[in-house]
Design an enzyme around this catalytic site. Structure first.
Site, short mmCIF file in Angstrom:
data_model
loop_
_atom_site.label_atom_id
_atom_site.label_comp_id
_atom_site.label_asym_id
_atom_site.label_seq_id
_atom_site.Cartn_x
_atom_site.Cartn_y
_atom_site.Cartn_z
N HIS A 1 0.74 -1.18 0.05
CA HIS A 1 0.14 0.08 0.17
C HIS A 1 0.96 1.21 0.00
O HIS A 1 1.53 1.43 0.95
CB HIS A 1 -0.94 0.02 1.15
CG HIS A 1 -1.96 1.14 1.11
ND1 HIS A 1 -2.96 1.23 0.73
CD2 HIS A 1 -1.49 2.46 1.49
CE1 HIS A 1 -3.70 2.24 0.88
NE2 HIS A 1 -2.61 3.19 1.51
N CYS A 2 0.66 2.12 -1.05
CA CYS A 2 1.64 3.15 -1.19
C CYS A 2 0.96 4.48 -0.42
O CYS A 2 -0.07 5.03 -1.06
CB CYS A 2 1.90 3.30 -2.57
SG CYS A 2 2.99 4.84 -2.95
N PRO A 3 1.53 5.08 0.60
CA PRO A 3 0.82 6.22 1.23
C PRO A 3 1.11 7.46 0.28
O PRO A 3 0.22 8.32 0.43
CB PRO A 3 1.66 6.32 2.58
CG PRO A 3 2.91 5.59 2.32
CD PRO A 3 2.56 4.54 1.20
N ASN B 1 -1.78 7.12 -2.01
CA ASN B 1 -3.12 6.82 -1.51
C ASN B 1 -3.94 5.69 -2.08
O ASN B 1 -5.25 5.95 -2.13
CB ASN B 1 -3.85 8.03 -1.26
CG ASN B 1 -5.14 7.97 -0.43
OD1 ASN B 1 -5.13 7.17 0.92
ND2 ASN B 1 -6.31 8.58 -0.46
N ASN B 2 -3.15 4.62 -2.22
CA ASN B 2 -3.71 3.46 -2.89
C ASN B 2 -2.98 2.36 -2.97
O ASN B 2 -1.62 2.44 -2.75
CB ASN B 2 -3.99 3.83 -4.67
CG ASN B 2 -5.00 2.78 -5.22
OD1 ASN B 2 -5.63 2.09 -4.44
ND2 ASN B 2 -5.21 2.84 -6.46
#
Length: 253
Positions: free
Chosen positions: A61-63, A66-67
């Protein structure tokens, strides 16, 4: 933006195992089921606690985006890293050339401009190093077939040497629309969508079975045919309440 707003490969509630998986496991086989989504969990998929959904071939999950990064938006994430790395390298070269080779009388750096160059150099260096690390991480995952989450789990139990995953073909990331589309943020077209995502749906199984029964000729490997039990499997998925006698059991993970 494409990485953020593209579906990373969410597993729907109607997801069912592919025919190849069912044949490999047999009627007595055990398939994974997500304890949170209460649905079939395809191989290499994970449940994201932030997005509250299962993602096919989830890497992480890539902050920043945001996805999640999964089978559906891996191409856009790779392009984002390459674009950012290229811009960072270009800015470093441009700043370095104008700063260190400033030898003419017209080339004068004021105190304000000097501070701005230092800040931009720091930002560009940080972005260059970060994207370089992420690119190597993504390349390693594609070459080994082990995503970031799976790799961390295997390292925690010291089982990396026992891995038998296969490399991820580039066609399963960038699609088959042509090499000229790979550098651009257009959605990929996959040879076998079910194979890339790791699951199928009763509707797709039924549609492929109807094509096969009607004698439709389809060239190449662009379509995977459904088994002869597809209509009954669709009906049982829709209205059957109890477990089927020929269906594999599910294990919550």
């Amino acid at each position: 933006a494409k990485t953020t707003f593209t579906d990373p490969g969410s597993v729907p509630q109607s997801a069912v195992p592919m025919e190849s998986v069912r044949r490999k496991m047999g009627p007595e086989g055990t398939l994974s089921m997500c304890s949170q989504c209460q649905t079939f969990k395809p191989p290499f998929s994970h449940h994201c606690r932030i997005c509250n959904r299962c993602i096919s071939r989830m890497d992480h999950h890539c902050p920043w985006m945001n996805n999640c990064v999964g089978a559906g938006n891996m191409k856009h994430f790779c392009l984002f890293l390459i674009y950012t790395w290229t811009c960072s390298a270009f800015s470093l070269c441009l700043l370095g050339w104008n700063y260190f080779f400033c030898a003419t009388e017209e080339c004068v750096f004021t105190p304000m401009l000097t501070q701005l160059v230092r800040v931009m150099t720091l930002l560009s260096t940080g972005a260059f190093l970060f994207t370089s690390s992420m690119i190597m991480n993504v390349c390693y995952g594609l070459m080994t077939g082990i995503g970031t989450i799976d790799r961390l789990k295997k390292k925690a139990i010291n089982s990396m040497n026992e891995s038998d995953e296969e490399p991820v073909p580039l066609e399963d990331v960038f699609g088959i629309a042509g090499y000229h589309t790979w550098p651009f943020p257009v959605d990929p077209i996959f040879v076998d969508y079910d194979k890339v995502m790791g699951y199928s749906t009763p509707q797709r199984l039924l549609r492929e079975q109807m094509k096969e029964d009607s004698g439709t000729v389809v060239g190449g490997d662009n379509y995977s045919y459904a088994p002869s039990y597809a209509p009954s499997y669709v009906a049982s998925t829709a209205i059957h309440v109890g477990p089927r006698s020929d269906a594999p059991s599910y294990a919550q993970v």
